[in-house]
Design a protein around this motif. Structure first.
Motif, PDB file in Angstrom:
ATOM      1  N   MET A   1      32.265  41.123  31.162  1.00  0.00           N
ATOM      2  CA  MET A   1      33.208  40.545  31.792  1.00  0.00           C
ATOM      3  C   MET A   1      33.132  39.700  32.253  1.00  0.00           C
ATOM      4  O   MET A   1      34.394  39.188  33.895  1.00  0.00           O
ATOM      5  CB  MET A   1      33.349  42.266  32.827  1.00  0.00           C
ATOM      6  CG  MET A   1      34.205  42.222  33.873  1.00  0.00           C
ATOM      7  SD  MET A   1      33.721  43.708  34.375  1.00  0.00           S
ATOM      8  CE  MET A   1      32.444  44.179  35.758  1.00  0.00           C
ATOM      9  N   LYS A   2      32.175  39.058  33.111  1.00  0.00           N
ATOM     10  CA  LYS A   2      32.049  37.970  33.947  1.00  0.00           C
ATOM     11  C   LYS A   2      33.183  36.682  33.707  1.00  0.00           C
ATOM     12  O   LYS A   2      33.932  35.547  34.397  1.00  0.00           O
ATOM     13  CB  LYS A   2      30.844  37.656  35.130  1.00  0.00           C
ATOM     14  CG  LYS A   2      30.864  36.049  35.077  1.00  0.00           C
ATOM     15  CD  LYS A   2      29.351  35.856  36.046  1.00  0.00           C
ATOM     16  CE  LYS A   2      29.241  34.356  36.685  1.00  0.00           C
ATOM     17  NZ  LYS A   2      27.812  34.237  37.044  1.00  0.00           N
TER      18      LYS A   2
ATOM     19  N   TRP B   1      38.720  53.625  31.972  1.00  0.00           N
ATOM     20  CA  TRP B   1      38.805  52.161  32.214  1.00  0.00           C
ATOM     21  C   TRP B   1      40.265  52.231  32.954  1.00  0.00           C
ATOM     22  O   TRP B   1      40.794  51.606  33.475  1.00  0.00           O
ATOM     23  CB  TRP B   1      38.675  51.652  30.832  1.00  0.00           C
ATOM     24  CG  TRP B   1      39.143  50.126  31.184  1.00  0.00           C
ATOM     25  CD1 TRP B   1      39.646  49.526  31.083  1.00  0.00           C
ATOM     26  CD2 TRP B   1      37.902  49.202  31.694  1.00  0.00           C
ATOM     27  NE1 TRP B   1      39.946  47.634  30.955  1.00  0.00           N
ATOM     28  CE2 TRP B   1      39.129  47.577  32.044  1.00  0.00           C
ATOM     29  CE3 TRP B   1      36.926  48.567  32.923  1.00  0.00           C
ATOM     30  CZ2 TRP B   1      38.138  46.571  33.071  1.00  0.00           C
ATOM     31  CZ3 TRP B   1      36.339  47.963  33.105  1.00  0.00           C
ATOM     32  CH2 TRP B   1      36.955  46.459  33.869  1.00  0.00           C
TER      33      TRP B   1
ATOM     34  N   TRP C   1      43.465  42.413  32.743  1.00  0.00           N
ATOM     35  CA  TRP C   1      43.198  41.521  34.136  1.00  0.00           C
ATOM     36  C   TRP C   1      45.298  41.140  34.252  1.00  0.00           C
ATOM     37  O   TRP C   1      44.992  40.125  35.878  1.00  0.00           O
ATOM     38  CB  TRP C   1      41.988  39.918  34.011  1.00  0.00           C
ATOM     39  CG  TRP C   1      43.180  38.628  34.258  1.00  0.00           C
ATOM     40  CD1 TRP C   1      43.480  38.274  34.072  1.00  0.00           C
ATOM     41  CD2 TRP C   1      42.299  38.373  36.622  1.00  0.00           C
ATOM     42  NE1 TRP C   1      43.485  37.198  35.492  1.00  0.00           N
ATOM     43  CE2 TRP C   1      42.570  37.466  36.430  1.00  0.00           C
ATOM     44  CE3 TRP C   1      41.590  39.587  36.658  1.00  0.00           C
ATOM     45  CZ2 TRP C   1      42.378  36.986  37.550  1.00  0.00           C
ATOM     46  CZ3 TRP C   1      41.274  38.882  38.130  1.00  0.00           C
ATOM     47  CH2 TRP C   1      41.550  38.328  39.015  1.00  0.00           C
TER      48      TRP C   1
ATOM     49  N   THR D   1      35.315  36.714  31.437  1.00  0.00           N
ATOM     50  CA  THR D   1      36.672  36.487  30.549  1.00  0.00           C
ATOM     51  C   THR D   1      37.181  36.579  32.186  1.00  0.00           C
ATOM     52  O   THR D   1      38.160  35.672  32.402  1.00  0.00           O
ATOM     53  CB  THR D   1      36.753  38.357  30.303  1.00  0.00           C
ATOM     54  OG1 THR D   1      35.733  38.587  29.266  1.00  0.00           O
ATOM     55  CG2 THR D   1      38.242  38.795  29.394  1.00  0.00           C
ATOM     56  N   TRP D   2      36.974  37.273  33.308  1.00  0.00           N
ATOM     57  CA  TRP D   2      37.276  37.102  34.464  1.00  0.00           C
ATOM     58  C   TRP D   2      36.490  36.247  34.978  1.00  0.00           C
ATOM     59  O   TRP D   2      36.004  36.305  36.098  1.00  0.00           O
ATOM     60  CB  TRP D   2      37.727  38.773  35.335  1.00  0.00           C
ATOM     61  CG  TRP D   2      37.685  39.642  34.267  1.00  0.00           C
ATOM     62  CD1 TRP D   2      38.811  39.631  33.699  1.00  0.00           C
ATOM     63  CD2 TRP D   2      38.368  40.973  35.058  1.00  0.00           C
ATOM     64  NE1 TRP D   2      39.327  40.619  33.156  1.00  0.00           N
ATOM     65  CE2 TRP D   2      39.248  41.274  34.191  1.00  0.00           C
ATOM     66  CE3 TRP D   2      38.099  41.750  35.974  1.00  0.00           C
ATOM     67  CZ2 TRP D   2      39.120  43.448  34.630  1.00  0.00           C
ATOM     68  CZ3 TRP D   2      37.971  42.880  36.341  1.00  0.00           C
ATOM     69  CH2 TRP D   2      38.736  43.729  35.698  1.00  0.00           C
TER      70      TRP D   2
ATOM     71  N   LEU E   1      39.764  43.520  28.289  1.00  0.00           N
ATOM     72  CA  LEU E   1      39.997  42.762  29.740  1.00  0.00           C
ATOM     73  C   LEU E   1      40.621  41.720  29.803  1.00  0.00           C
ATOM     74  O   LEU E   1      41.257  41.850  31.730  1.00  0.00           O
ATOM     75  CB  LEU E   1      38.241  42.523  29.166  1.00  0.00           C
ATOM     76  CG  LEU E   1      37.215  43.193  29.811  1.00  0.00           C
ATOM     77  CD1 LEU E   1      35.721  42.538  29.196  1.00  0.00           C
ATOM     78  CD2 LEU E   1      36.889  43.999  31.065  1.00  0.00           C
TER      79      LEU E   1
END
Length: 688
Positions: free
Chosen positions: A233-234, A353, A168, A236-237, A164
């Protein structure tokens, strides 16, 4: 002299087959220059000691993507150190790369309006200027991992934190335009008006703008098995705006996964420029429950067409694999890509991905392979005379629809008293790696007819189905699952177990198979306390727990027999309690005290005892066997000391365990009188 780090990079890429680009080498190089130059332990500019573990971990985090690659990396690193005892200082002598705006500001004097040919900045074709945002770091990955709750383990999902973060960096930092001087028309006109004549062009730095991303996450019941990935994901980003919806994105979107605060979708969309903003939607689109809903397709098509006008790219990330879309709404939603060129749906796999990230970068992606629906079996064979609601029928239908490894995972899922997605992921992770169920099998189990939802991210398997599945497990498998459950509680729950009734019951379940005496001791104390305090709600839960533990605690028959009157007491049925205890139901205090005494009288056996099974017979007056009954008993062997020089072949005595309680032992008076008459009064003392 060539940098040994660069030689290592080329070796990994060209000889070992690592999928690396030259930018990934520059990331390491720039990091060593910019971040580690002031580190007194490393002193990169004076002596870039590549034996330092920090540098090795950095390269490993950025270049290694699998355990096999890690082995090759470690071997290549060791060989590099052996061949290069004195590390080259070439890296340290390179000029540090500054942020683009910083570089321009040092060249162009903002107070100088004059044009100078030497100020023109023309980047070479493939040269990329390092962004302000740093690339993934080991410390950052560790920090992110600490922030994410332990229940959301990134190892459970196909895409982890490192991937991830790498994605990003591909999406966020690179500007869409290279920095260069532009003509400031307004300032030039104003300067000309002041002077009354035109004598020069006034230049300014061109405004940089970066690619934006907005994410919409489905938080409906069908997405609960994948909620952990959404949270990872939230976090990490962290800088990406996240919004939530339930099945369909409507006029209002939620700001939190489990919250009620919403925001107008129109207002959300107005905050982003369509030219530089991409959209990512995380949802199963009906594939998790294998459903096709016409209304959902129509509403989603309207939404996607609206998003295609508001965003440069719209990507839909479906946790289910491509072949599972067939026959569901997801299949037709994915087909919208034929009419909407800036929309596409992707599956949550490592390969797709990469395609998703490429798509969001507005680059071309390879075409998807054609799907053959006949390749996958659809279990829809149903006997019209079969009872759809029976446990056997539901289990048979589940087994027909799912592969062998998923069925094996369902057997393991029957062991815990209740299930969470995280616990089921944990059980899957401890399956045999060669026969491991696919990661999305968690959704197949939790959303099936075998399981019912009792709370957010909490499920319970139907008792009748659970019983059928437990019968398929061997004693060794049950003990193994008990150990895994106990380990899971210790590692993931910890001290919270003692504060939560839910986890305390799971702990007792594991102990019942591993250390039954400890489980009985703890349950005894809680039972006695609940009876004493007249906590009938707690008693209802405890009696239900004992019923579930009856198979594991089969050796504690007194406790299991006492479960019935305690359950009656919790319901307020004092008449039944009085009949069992042979006491008056009118005196509740006496019944309560007797139940407490009965609970206290249960003594767990020593786990060092041995169990044996024997058969007892009941005979009639003629000696004929009329009934046979198997019984269990515990014993241990007590070694006897040797007497003199005599050695016995069996130098021990077998001690039998007698449970605490009241019982008759000896000879009845009538039998004693008969024996005295027959053999004389001298036997009287011996018999008594």
């Amino acid at each position: 002299m060539t940098s040994p780090l660069l030689d290592l990079f080329y070796q990994l890429r060209d000889e070992e087959g690592f999928l690396l680009s030259i930018e990934q080498y520059y990331r390491v190089e720039n990091y060593l220059i910019q971040k580690l130059a002031n580190d007194s332990d490393i002193a990169i500019q004076e002596n870039p000691n590549l034996e330092n573990p920090k540098i090795k971990l950095l390269c490993q985090a950025l270049w290694v993507k699998s355990p096999k690659e890690k082995e090759k990396f470690d071997q290549a690193w060791t060989e590099m150190l052996q061949l290069q005892p004195e590390i080259n200082t070439e890296i340290a002598k390179k000029t540090p790369i500054r942020h683009p705006e910083e570089s321009i500001s040092k060249i162009i004097n903002p107070m100088d309006d004059r044009e100078s040919p030497s100020l023109e900045i023309t980047p070479s074709g493939d040269t990329q200027i390092a962004p302000e945002t740093s690339f993934p770091q080991i410390a950052t990955a560790i920090e992110k991992r600490k922030k994410i709750t332990s229940l959301d383990n990134p190892d459970y999902y196909p895409i982890g934190i490192a991937k991830l973060q790498e994605s990003w960096q591909q999406l966020r930092p690179l500007p869409l335009e290279s920095p260069r001087q532009t003509w400031d028309l307004k300032a030039t006109v104003m300067a000309t008006a002041k002077r009354g004549f035109f004598d020069q062009i006034i230049y300014q730095k061109k405004q940089l703008y970066r690619r934006e991303i907005i994410i919409f996450i489905d938080c409906s019941d069908s997405m609960i098995p994948f909620a952990g990935f959404g949270r990872i994901m939230k976090q990490t980003w962290a800088n990406v705006p996240h919004f939530y919806f339930d099945n369909l994105i409507r006029d209002e979107v939620l700001q939190q996964e489990n919250g009620w605060e919403s925001q107008s979708l129109t207002k959300v969309l107005s905050n982003y420029s369509p030219e530089v903003t991409s959209c990512l939607i995380l949802s199963d689109a009906g594939a998790a429950r294998k459903r096709y809903v016409e209304e959902r397709l129509s509403a989603t098509e309207t939404l996607i067409r609206r998003f295609s006008r508001r965003f440069s790219r719209v990507a839909w990330l479906n946790p289910l694999p491509y072949h599972r879309w067939y026959g569901t709404t997801a299949w037709d939603i994915a087909d919208l890509a034929e009419d909407i060129p800036n929309f596409s749906m992707f599956e949550l796999t490592t390969e797709d991905w990469e395609n998703l990230i490429t798509w969001l970068k507005e680059e071309a992606i390879p075409p998807r392979h054609l799907f053959n629906p006949n390749q996958f079996h659809q279990g829809d064979n149903w006997d019209e005379d079969e009872d759809f609601f029976s446990a056997k029928s539901r289990l048979r239908l589940f087994e027909e629809e799912n592969e062998l490894n998923t069925r094996e995972l369902a057997k393991r899922a029957a062991f815990p008293l209740s299930l969470s997605p995280n616990l089921l992921y944990y059980l899957r992770q401890h399956q045999d790696k060669n026969n491991q169920a696919p990661w999305y099998a968690i959704a197949d189990i939790l959303l099936s007819s075998l399981v019912r939802k009792i709370d957010r991210e909490l499920y319970e398997m139907s008792p009748d189905v659970r019983k059928l599945l437990l019968e398929k497990l061997t004693p060794e498998e049950l003990k193994s699952l008990a150990y895994q459950l106990q380990t899971y509680i210790q590692e993931q729950i910890g001290d919270y177990c003692s504060k939560s009734v839910y986890w305390q019951n799971q702990q007792w379940l594991a102990l019942a198979y591993l250390k039954p005496s400890q489980a009985v001791n703890e349950i005894k104390q809680v039972l006695a306390e609940a009876i004493k305090n007249n906590n009938r709600v707690r008693l209802v839960r405890l009696t239900a727990l004992l019923e579930n533990l009856s198979a594991a605690l089969a050796d504690y028959e007194p406790l299991l027999l006492l479960n019935e009157p305690i359950a009656a007491y919790s319901r307020g049925d004092l008449n039944h309690v009085g009949n069992v205890l042979q006491l008056s139901p009118e005196d509740e205090g006496t019944l309560q005290k007797r139940l407490i005494d009965k609970v206290a009288a249960i003594v767990p056996y020593d786990e060092n005892l041995f169990l044996f099974t024997a058969e007892t017979v009941l005979v009639n007056k003629t000696g004929q066997v009329i009934k046979r009954k198997p019984v269990k008993a515990y014993f241990y062997d007590e070694n006897l000391p040797e007497v003199g020089n005599r050695k016995e072949s069996q130098n021990y005595i077998r001690m039998m365990y007698i449970p605490q309680g009241e019982f008759w032992m000896g000879t009845e008076d009538e039998e004693i009188e008969r024996l005295v008459k027959k053999f004389g009064s001298s036997l009287l003392g011996m018999v008594r």
